[in-house]
Scaffold this active site. Structure first.
Site, short mmCIF file in Angstrom:
data_model
loop_
_atom_site.label_atom_id
_atom_site.label_comp_id
_atom_site.label_asym_id
_atom_site.label_seq_id
_atom_site.Cartn_x
_atom_site.Cartn_y
_atom_site.Cartn_z
N LYS A 195 -4.55 -9.88 -0.48
CA LYS A 195 -3.21 -10.17 -0.12
C LYS A 195 -3.35 -9.07 0.95
O LYS A 195 -2.98 -7.89 1.19
CB LYS A 195 -2.17 -9.67 -0.82
CG LYS A 195 -0.76 -10.25 -0.26
CD LYS A 195 0.50 -9.25 -0.83
CE LYS A 195 0.71 -8.11 0.17
NZ LYS A 195 1.01 -8.27 1.64
N CYS A 246 -4.67 7.25 7.70
CA CYS A 246 -4.25 8.05 6.53
C CYS A 246 -4.79 9.34 6.48
O CYS A 246 -4.37 10.66 6.13
CB CYS A 246 -4.69 7.50 5.19
SG CYS A 246 -6.42 7.24 5.07
N GLU A 273 -5.28 4.27 -3.14
CA GLU A 273 -5.73 5.06 -1.76
C GLU A 273 -4.41 5.26 -0.94
O GLU A 273 -3.72 4.31 -0.51
CB GLU A 273 -6.86 4.58 -1.12
CG GLU A 273 -7.99 4.28 -2.03
CD GLU A 273 -9.27 3.91 -1.33
OE1 GLU A 273 -10.29 3.82 -1.72
OE2 GLU A 273 -8.99 3.21 -0.33
N GLU A 314 5.03 12.45 5.07
CA GLU A 314 4.03 11.61 6.06
C GLU A 314 4.96 10.68 7.08
O GLU A 314 5.69 10.11 6.61
CB GLU A 314 3.28 10.70 5.12
CG GLU A 314 2.25 9.90 6.06
CD GLU A 314 1.35 8.85 5.14
OE1 GLU A 314 2.17 8.17 4.49
OE2 GLU A 314 0.17 8.69 5.15
P1 NAD Z 1 2.57 -0.14 2.17
O1 NAD Z 1 2.57 0.59 1.13
O2 NAD Z 1 4.02 -0.36 2.71
O3 NAD Z 1 1.77 -1.49 1.91
C1 NAD Z 1 0.75 -1.64 1.62
C2 NAD Z 1 0.40 -3.08 1.02
O4 NAD Z 1 1.00 -3.27 -0.03
C3 NAD Z 1 0.94 -4.32 2.01
O5 NAD Z 1 -0.15 -5.24 1.93
C4 NAD Z 1 1.97 -4.64 1.57
O6 NAD Z 1 2.55 -5.90 1.75
C5 NAD Z 1 1.81 -4.41 -0.01
N1 NAD Z 1 3.04 -4.30 -0.76
C6 NAD Z 1 4.30 -3.79 -0.55
N2 NAD Z 1 5.13 -3.75 -1.68
C7 NAD Z 1 4.31 -4.15 -2.77
C8 NAD Z 1 4.61 -4.55 -3.99
N3 NAD Z 1 5.85 -4.26 -4.54
N4 NAD Z 1 3.59 -4.68 -4.87
C9 NAD Z 1 2.18 -4.97 -4.33
N5 NAD Z 1 1.91 -5.04 -3.16
C10 NAD Z 1 2.87 -4.39 -2.21
O7 NAD Z 1 1.59 0.73 3.19
P2 NAD Z 1 1.48 0.37 4.77
O8 NAD Z 1 2.52 0.66 5.46
O9 NAD Z 1 0.83 -1.06 4.95
O10 NAD Z 1 0.05 1.15 5.06
C11 NAD Z 1 0.52 2.56 5.47
C12 NAD Z 1 0.27 3.66 4.30
O11 NAD Z 1 -1.01 3.36 3.65
C13 NAD Z 1 0.26 5.05 4.74
O12 NAD Z 1 0.94 5.72 3.75
C14 NAD Z 1 -1.18 5.50 4.83
O13 NAD Z 1 -1.50 6.87 4.31
C15 NAD Z 1 -1.86 4.75 3.84
N6 NAD Z 1 -3.38 4.55 3.86
C16 NAD Z 1 -3.97 5.38 3.10
C17 NAD Z 1 -5.35 5.13 3.16
C18 NAD Z 1 -6.31 5.88 2.26
O14 NAD Z 1 -7.61 5.67 1.98
N7 NAD Z 1 -5.84 6.77 1.26
C19 NAD Z 1 -5.86 4.31 4.17
C20 NAD Z 1 -5.31 3.67 5.01
C21 NAD Z 1 -3.75 3.60 4.71
#
Ligand code: NAD
Length: 485
Positions: free
Chosen positions: A181, A290, A256, A389
């Site tokens: 997804k 991140c 992550e 963050e």
């Molecule tokens: P997000 O958590 O909003 O979304 C991530 C994914 O989860 C998207 O595909 C979203 O559609 C999906 N999602 C949302 N609600 C869901 C649910 N209830 N069930 C299942 N899936 C769901 O994050 P984002 O805004 O896309 O990304 C930014 C975040 O990602 C930041 O917090 C960043 O630090 C983190 N990040 C972490 C790493 C790492 O390796 N630690 C790497 C990249 C980004």
């Protein structure tokens, strides 16, 4: 894959090697972050029925894919990587347009997907298993590894190609099948990757891509007991929700999540290198990384000088069109990002931090979701911008009395992802390696992303579970061990 409806393309899901619309035909618009209100393309706003269908075909495909020779899986993965490499420039342009990062950053993202992917292709043979003394005379035991089944990959928008490759290739190489997804901000990158998997010749149902809202289809994916592992990268908020839901079926999760990464600068450091590190690690991908540096802890003897240098460097940065090779920073990824970063900046100001430079873009930059590189001084640990963050181009500078004070402040958040220390003193460097509570630490180097081949990546505490034993290896994450005698 795409059909032209008036001037805007409409893309489809990839399920069982067929390109299909969502079951109710609904779509959502992918907005161009450089131009508010303009649509790049339309994507399926998928339903729970679409997810169920994708899991059906992935589950059916697992029966033969798990028996496919590892060499054959390696050949498929290598074909995919060769296609990715050949298309780097075209793909980088898609990422730049859709995500807003500069085209140079997008190319770097693809290069890193390639080096991680080729590493995993080479490493998969580590998991053939071994023979063991079984404890009884005349009896030999052996251990072997089996794939799990259907793996759900839920990825963020900030590295839309690299993060999915980092998960998908190890899962496929170890014999699992996938329902992927993509993030709602970056469905174009996701569908484009699905097209590459199709072109690489993976058998029907092995790789499936379903676009749509996380709150609708994400939950359906997480709740289905046929999904045996969930590899998630995203916010701590959503990661915790997934962890709770996955617990109902004891589904394996790899999480992550977020960070609030600190860079410590001591007076004996090479200040030019340290300021460069803060600028590049703070503002690459408009701070939507991140592992980005977001807190700069500066010894009070050089605090003023570092603040002045940071502000001067920010003002020289070119903010604008992400497809222009000369641009240093593009827009943030979309309207939600723009709103939450702007709110964080307002909160910083209202709580008493001092903005040295930056803020939402003005004039011509108002055409898109542009935030100028922003530096706050006078930040204290009680401030929201110290703790939470922001995930945008905002640095918080905090003066520290000495090294102990800096380490204490650095460790004073709920996260534990990356950190950096600039000092020429070997004792301080050695102490940082022991006491800085992060899983990727950079010593006299800027924070970057994951080190290829290093196991720990994904954080301590609220930064995730990926550094924990058993989840730290992308290949092992998708395998089940079995001992036989
Ligand atoms: P997000 O958590 O909003 O979304 C991530 C994914 O989860 C998207 O595909 C979203 O559609 C999906 N999602 C949302 N609600 C869901 C649910 N209830 N069930 C299942 N899936 C769901 O994050 P984002 O805004 O896309 O990304 C930014 C975040 O990602 C930041 O917090 C960043 O630090 C983190 N990040 C972490 C790493 C790492 O390796 N630690 C790497 C990249 C980004």
């Amino acid at each position: 894959m795409a059909s032209a409806s008036s001037k805007i393309d409409t893309y489809q899901n990839f399920i069982g090697n067929q390109w299909v619309s969502s079951s109710d035909g609904s779509t959502f618009a992918d907005e161009d972050p450089s131009l508010r209100g303009s649509t790049l393309a339309l994507f399926p706003s998928s339903t729970v029925q679409d997810i169920a269908k994708a899991i059906d075909v992935a589950d059916a495909a697992f029966k033969s894919w798990k028996r496919t020779a590892v060499e054959e899986r390696q050949r498929h993965a290598t074909r995919f990587l060769d296609l990715l490499e050949g298309a780097t420039d075209a793909l980088a342009s898609i990422v730049a347009r859709e995500n807003g990062k500069t085209v140079r950053e997008a190319r770097a993202e693809i290069h890193s997907a390639l080096s991680e992917g080729r590493h995993h292709v080479a490493q998969v043979s580590r998991f053939y298993g071994q023979s063991l003394p079984a404890g009884t005379q005349g009896c030999i035991g052996w251990e072997q590894f089996h794939p799990l089944g259907v793996v759900a990959i839920i990825s963020p928008w900030n590295f839309p190609m690299n993060v999915m490759c980092r998960k998908a290739l190890p899962a496929l190489l170890t014999g699992n099948t996938i329902v992927f997804k993509p993030a709602t901000f970056t469905p174009w990158s996701g569908v484009t990757m699905a097209k590459l998997f199709e072109s690489a010749g993976f058998p029907e149902g092995v790789f499936n891509c379903v676009a749509g809202l996380g709150s609708t289809i994400g939950n359906a994916l997480v709740d289905d007991p046929r999904v045996k592992a969930i590899s998630f990268t995203g916010s701590t908020y959503v990661g915790k929700k997934i962890h709770e839901r996955a617990a109902k079926n004891l589904t394996r999760t790899q999480l992550e999540l977020g960070g609030k990464n600190a860079l410590i600068i001591m007076p004996d450091a090479d200040l030019t290198a340290a300021v460069n590190a803060a600028i590049t690690a703070g503002f690459a991908c408009a701070g939507q990384w991140c592992t980005s540096t977001s807190r700069v802890l500066v010894h009070r003897d050089v605090h003023r000088e570092v603040c002045d240098r940071l502000a001067a460097r920010c003002e020289q940065m070119r903010v604008g069109d992400p497809e222009d090779e000369k641009t240093d920073m593009g827009p943030v990824a979309g309207t939600d990002q723009f709103t939450s970063i702007s709110k964080a900046i307002e909160t910083g100001l209202s709580e008493g931090a001092r903005m040295l430079t930056g803020g939402p873009g003005k004039g011509d930059l108002e055409r898109g979701y542009f935030i100028r590189p922003t530096v706050f001084d006078n930040v204290v640990p009680d401030h929201t911008i110290f703790r939470e963050e922001i995930f945008g181009p905002v640095l918080a500078v905090i003066p520290a009395k000495d090294f102990d004070d800096a380490l204490r402040i650095a460790n004073g958040t709920e996260f534990g992802l990356t950190g950096a220390v600039y000092s020429k003193n070997p004792q301080k460097i050695a102490r940082a390696a022991e006491e800085f509570h992060v899983d990727n630490l950079y010593l006299n180097r800027k924070c970057t992303g994951a080190m290829v081949g290093a196991h720990p990546f994904g954080g301590f505490n609220m930064s995730g579970t990926a550094s924990q034993a058993g989840r730290q290896d992308y290949l092992l994450m998708f395998l089940q061990g079995q001992a036989t005698a």
